[in-house]
Design an enzyme around this catalytic site. Structure first.
Site, PDB file in Angstrom:
ATOM      1  N   LYS A 111      60.697  -0.696  67.797  1.00 26.32           N
ATOM      2  CA  LYS A 111      59.599  -0.462  66.779  1.00 26.32           C
ATOM      3  C   LYS A 111      59.522  -1.713  65.728  1.00 26.32           C
ATOM      4  CE  LYS A 111      59.940   4.559  66.641  1.00 26.32           C
ATOM      5  NZ  LYS A 111      60.340   5.613  65.712  1.00 26.32           N
ATOM      6  N   LYS A 192      56.347   6.621  78.953  1.00 26.72           N
ATOM      7  CA  LYS A 192      56.278   7.945  78.500  1.00 26.72           C
ATOM      8  C   LYS A 192      54.859   8.222  77.964  1.00 26.72           C
ATOM      9  CE  LYS A 192      59.039   9.055  75.474  1.00 26.72           C
ATOM     10  NZ  LYS A 192      59.678   9.833  74.271  1.00 26.72           N
ATOM     11  N   LYS A 195      51.292   8.703  72.053  1.00 27.51           N
ATOM     12  CA  LYS A 195      49.797   8.467  71.459  1.00 27.51           C
ATOM     13  C   LYS A 195      49.962   7.076  70.667  1.00 27.51           C
ATOM     14  CE  LYS A 195      47.291  10.580  68.563  1.00 27.51           C
ATOM     15  NZ  LYS A 195      46.526  10.953  67.226  1.00 27.51           N
TER      16      LYS A 195
END
Length: 327
Positions: A111, A192, A195
């Site tokens: 991230k 995966k 969103k």
């Protein structure tokens, strides 16, 4: 009954991966375990988010979970920030964890990659996650494989705290669903469904209209050899479709494959099965949305139940570590 804890971030519309990979299992678990489910709005603050968006998404996520079948009479459903013991225990665990442990967290690396500056909360949120789990004397934590490392950190912190300060926390175990645990992107089946990755055709939202669900399934990537068989390594796109249909109809993916000769027939049936699977959820959500006061009341009741448990655990930890209490 064993205690089960799971949390979900209020990150917007839930998708098929959220529902089949986690929430449907939560619904089943609430009837056989002492189940505690948390909308982790404090975790959402580790990334930039507008306050009005956070409030809206938290409420919408609650609607989705209730519509999916979570029953406040059978489980405890609450909002993380409404139980102040979560950040309070986090500090005690931050003083138990090490910088090296946090640097090894692959989620932080993923991230923060390519960013000049990230919030400190993004670095330390696995400790808040550990507090979430440990506050409820959790036995089992249903998670996807991407969260395995965080549960291992939680276990390590619980064991270390217990060794240093006496028997305080239950050491939890991770639990991994066997089918539907990893729903893949329909256009990029080696990653995966998410969103956070821009792939409009690859992500099926649980509130997508029926015709949109069928369109996305029809356009799903497969391969060119035309042979229907369940082979996730060689045929990831086809395997994803087989697993979706299997989960929607309570069968094994390999058994589903034996019933088909053509990809088109498989896609048609998978689309129809997913539409029917989600139809009750969409109807229930519309009912709930018409009475926001009832939803707010249910969440307040859940936070009160959770707080009663969390306050006892936090006080036990505070006493063990040497904080001077008021009792």
């Amino acid at each position: 009954m064993s205690k089960v804890f799971s949390g979900i971030q209020p990150s917007g519309d839930l998708h098929l991966g959220n529902y089949l990979g986690a929430i449907r299992n939560w619904v089943a678990d609430q009837h056989v375990h002492d189940a505690i489910y948390c909308i982790v709005d404090l975790h959402a603050l580790s990334l930039d988010i507008d306050p009005s968006v956070l409030r809206s998404r938290t409420y919408e996520t609650a609607l989705d979970l209730l519509a999916a079948g979570l029953d406040p009479q059978a489980c405890t459903l609450f909002i993380q920030s409404q139980v102040p013991e979560h950040p309070r225990l986090t500090w005690l665990l931050e003083c138990t964890a090490t910088m090296g442990e946090l640097r090894r967290m692959t989620q932080f690396k993923d991230k923060s990659e390519g960013k000049e500056s990230v919030r400190a909360g993004l670095f330390t949120y696995p400790i808040l996650q550990a507090a979430d789990i440990l506050l409820y004397d959790t036995d089992r934590v249903p998670v996807g494989n991407d969260q395995r490392q965080h549960v291992e950190l939680t276990r390590e912190l619980a064991i270390r705290f217990n060794v240093r300060y006496g028997d305080t926390f239950v050491v939890p175990e991770a639990a991994f669903p066997s089918v539907g645990a990893r729903v893949m992107d329909l256009q990029h089946p080696t990653r995966k469904m998410s969103k956070s990755v821009s792939s409009p055709l690859g992500t099926v939202l649980i509130l997508d209209p029926p015709e949109e669900i069928e369109r996305k399934i029809k356009k799903a990537v497969t391969d060119t050899d035309g042979e229907v068989r369940f082979d996730p390594e060689a045929k990831p796109g086809l395997a994803n479709l087989l697993e979706l249909l299997a989960v929607a109809t309570d069968r094994a993916p390999a058994d589903v494959a034996e019933a088909y000769q053509r990809y088109g027939d498989l896609k048609r049936d998978a689309g129809e099965a997913l539409v029917e699977l989600l139809r009750p959820l969409r109807m229930r959500r519309a009912e709930l949305a018409s009475d926001p006061g009832e939803v707010t009341s249910l969440l307040a009741h859940g936070s009160e139940k959770a707080g009663a448990i969390a306050s006892v655990t936090y006080q036990r930890a505070a006493d063990a570590i040497g904080l001077l209490g008021s009792h």
